[in-house]
Structure formats: structure tokens, C-alpha cells
Design a protein around this motif. Structure first.
Motif, PDB file in Angstrom:
ATOM      1  N   HIS A  45       0.832  -1.198   0.000  1.00  0.00           N
ATOM      2  CA  HIS A  45       0.000   0.000   0.000  1.00  0.00           C
ATOM      3  C   HIS A  45       0.868   1.250   0.000  1.00  0.00           C
ATOM      4  CE1 HIS A  45      -2.783   2.939   2.270  1.00  0.00           C
ATOM      5  NE2 HIS A  45      -3.098   2.975   0.980  1.00  0.00           N
ATOM      6  N   GLN A  46       1.566   1.505   1.101  1.00  0.00           N
ATOM      7  CA  GLN A  46       2.422   2.692   1.180  1.00  0.00           C
ATOM      8  C   GLN A  46       3.751   2.409   1.858  1.00  0.00           C
ATOM      9  OE1 GLN A  46       0.243   6.029   2.823  1.00  0.00           O
ATOM     10  NE2 GLN A  46      -1.082   6.192   1.031  1.00  0.00           N
ATOM     11  N   GLY A  47       4.165   1.149   1.864  1.00  0.00           N
ATOM     12  CA  GLY A  47       5.500   0.819   2.346  1.00  0.00           C
ATOM     13  C   GLY A  47       5.644   0.620   3.843  1.00  0.00           C
ATOM     14  N   GLY A  48       4.552   0.474   4.550  1.00  0.00           N
ATOM     15  CA  GLY A  48       4.640   0.258   5.995  1.00  0.00           C
ATOM     16  C   GLY A  48       5.195  -1.116   6.334  1.00  0.00           C
ATOM     17  N   PRO A  49       5.565  -1.298   7.621  1.00  0.00           N
ATOM     18  CA  PRO A  49       6.110  -2.587   8.065  1.00  0.00           C
ATOM     19  C   PRO A  49       4.986  -3.592   8.312  1.00  0.00           C
ATOM     20  CG  PRO A  49       6.042  -1.050   9.893  1.00  0.00           C
ATOM     21  CD  PRO A  49       5.539  -0.289   8.698  1.00  0.00           C
ATOM     22  N   ALA A  50       4.392  -4.068   7.224  1.00  0.00           N
ATOM     23  CA  ALA A  50       3.171  -4.875   7.294  1.00  0.00           C
ATOM     24  C   ALA A  50       3.298  -6.076   8.227  1.00  0.00           C
ATOM     25  CB  ALA A  50       2.792  -5.353   5.894  1.00  0.00           C
ATOM     26  N   VAL A  54      -0.503  -6.996  13.955  1.00  0.00           N
ATOM     27  CA  VAL A  54      -1.089  -8.129  14.657  1.00  0.00           C
ATOM     28  C   VAL A  54      -1.500  -9.210  13.654  1.00  0.00           C
ATOM     29  CG1 VAL A  54      -1.926  -6.729  16.573  1.00  0.00           C
ATOM     30  CG2 VAL A  54      -3.417  -7.159  14.616  1.00  0.00           C
ATOM     31  N   ARG A  55      -1.610 -10.408  14.144  1.00  0.00           N
ATOM     32  CA  ARG A  55      -2.123 -11.535  13.356  1.00  0.00           C
ATOM     33  C   ARG A  55      -3.452 -11.924  13.993  1.00  0.00           C
ATOM     34  NH1 ARG A  55       1.606 -16.764  13.070  1.00  0.00           N
ATOM     35  NH2 ARG A  55       3.047 -15.097  13.528  1.00  0.00           N
ATOM     36  N   TRP A  85       0.120   0.408   9.714  1.00  0.00           N
ATOM     37  CA  TRP A  85      -0.051   1.792   9.278  1.00  0.00           C
ATOM     38  C   TRP A  85      -1.512   2.131   8.939  1.00  0.00           C
ATOM     39  CZ3 TRP A  85       4.500   3.849   5.799  1.00  0.00           C
ATOM     40  CH2 TRP A  85       5.648   3.945   6.590  1.00  0.00           C
ATOM     41  N   HIS A  86      -2.167   1.342   8.119  1.00  0.00           N
ATOM     42  CA  HIS A  86      -3.540   1.675   7.719  1.00  0.00           C
ATOM     43  C   HIS A  86      -4.493   0.491   7.792  1.00  0.00           C
ATOM     44  CE1 HIS A  86      -0.707   4.263   5.339  1.00  0.00           C
ATOM     45  NE2 HIS A  86      -1.396   5.188   5.973  1.00  0.00           N
ATOM     46  N   GLY A  87      -4.036  -0.628   8.315  1.00  0.00           N
ATOM     47  CA  GLY A  87      -4.931  -1.748   8.567  1.00  0.00           C
ATOM     48  C   GLY A  87      -5.220  -2.676   7.402  1.00  0.00           C
ATOM     49  N   TYR A  88      -4.465  -2.608   6.327  1.00  0.00           N
ATOM     50  CA  TYR A  88      -4.675  -3.568   5.248  1.00  0.00           C
ATOM     51  C   TYR A  88      -4.401  -4.967   5.784  1.00  0.00           C
ATOM     52  CZ  TYR A  88      -5.141  -0.186   1.401  1.00  0.00           C
ATOM     53  OH  TYR A  88      -5.562   0.792   0.548  1.00  0.00           O
TER      54      TYR A  88
END
Ligand code: FES
Length: 121
Positions: A45-50, A54-55, A85-88
Motif C-alpha cells: 500500500h504505502q510501504g509500511g512494516p506490514a 497483529v495476526r 499503518w492503515h490496517g490492510y
């Protein structure tokens, strides 16, 4: 392609995650239901530490026959990694986004050799 050492098998309990950076990029290794999965720790999405999110089980929106919203529940047959970052949400088992299959985490193969976990890069 080369195999990069991650850790000893016993160091990664089921349900846990280890982020390593000795691969040239941050890669997260997940142990989930006894299997291993590895993804680049970079959200499409925007490069966050996906992979540091949480899992949790898939969230299901409950809509009744009349079309009224009846709250949410969890589907424990599918687990997601939630980008902080944005919940994807990305499926743990293949890294594919739960809502847009064109978005996916970069996946790596994981091997276990003599009790040691490796990521193939
Ligand atoms: S950067 Fe991951 S959801 Fe936006």
C-alpha cells in the motif's frame, strides 16, 4: 538463489514471528499452524512494516436476509496479518490482500534443514 539462515526451529514458537534483516531487506518469518511463511516486511500500500502488525482471524461482516448489519464475527479458518499503518489485511498463508488480490506481500520460500530455518532469496 541462496538460503539465508533465520534461526533454530525451536526459536520460533507456533503463532510467533521473527523479522530478520541479514538478507539485504527485512523479511518476516511466521510460524502458523505448524507451517512457516516468509514475506518481505514491506506493505504494497504505502510501504509500511506490514509484517509487524497483529495476526488475527478474518473479520466477517454479518448481514441478515433483510440487508441489516448484524455486527462482526471471526472466521478462524483464515488468519490475516494486519499492517500497522492503515490496517490492510494480508492472508498469512499466501500474503494476498483480503480485499484486493492484486495487492500482495512479496513471498519467499522457507526450508527447514537439520532443525534450522532458512529463507530462500
Ligand atoms: S502502508 Fe500498509 S496499510 Fe498502508
Amino acid at each position: 538463489m541462496k538460503d539465508v539462515f533465520v534461526c533454530q526451529e525451536g526459536d520460533l514458537a507456533d503463532g510467533s514471528t521473527l523479522v530478520v534483516s541479514n538478507t539485504g531487506a527485512e523479511i518476516a518469518v511466521f510460524r502458523h499452524d505448524g507451517a512457516y511463511y516468509a514475506y518481505r516486511n514491506y506493505c504494497p500500500h504505502q510501504g509500511g512494516p506490514a509484517c509487524e502488525g497483529v495476526r488475527m482471524p478474518k473479520v466477517v461482516e454479518n448481514i441478515d436476509e433483510a440487508g441489516f448489519y448484524r455486527g462482526q464475527s471471526f472466521d478462524e479458518s483464515e488468519f490475516h496479518i494486519i499492517c500497522p499503518w492503515h490496517g490492510y489485511a494480508f492472508r498469512v498463508t499466501d500474503g494476498v490482500n483480503a480485499n484486493d488480490p492484486k495487492l500482495r506481500l512479496k513471498k519467499f520460500d522457507v526450508t527447514v534443514q537439520d532443525g534450522q530455518i532458512y529463507v530462500r532469496i
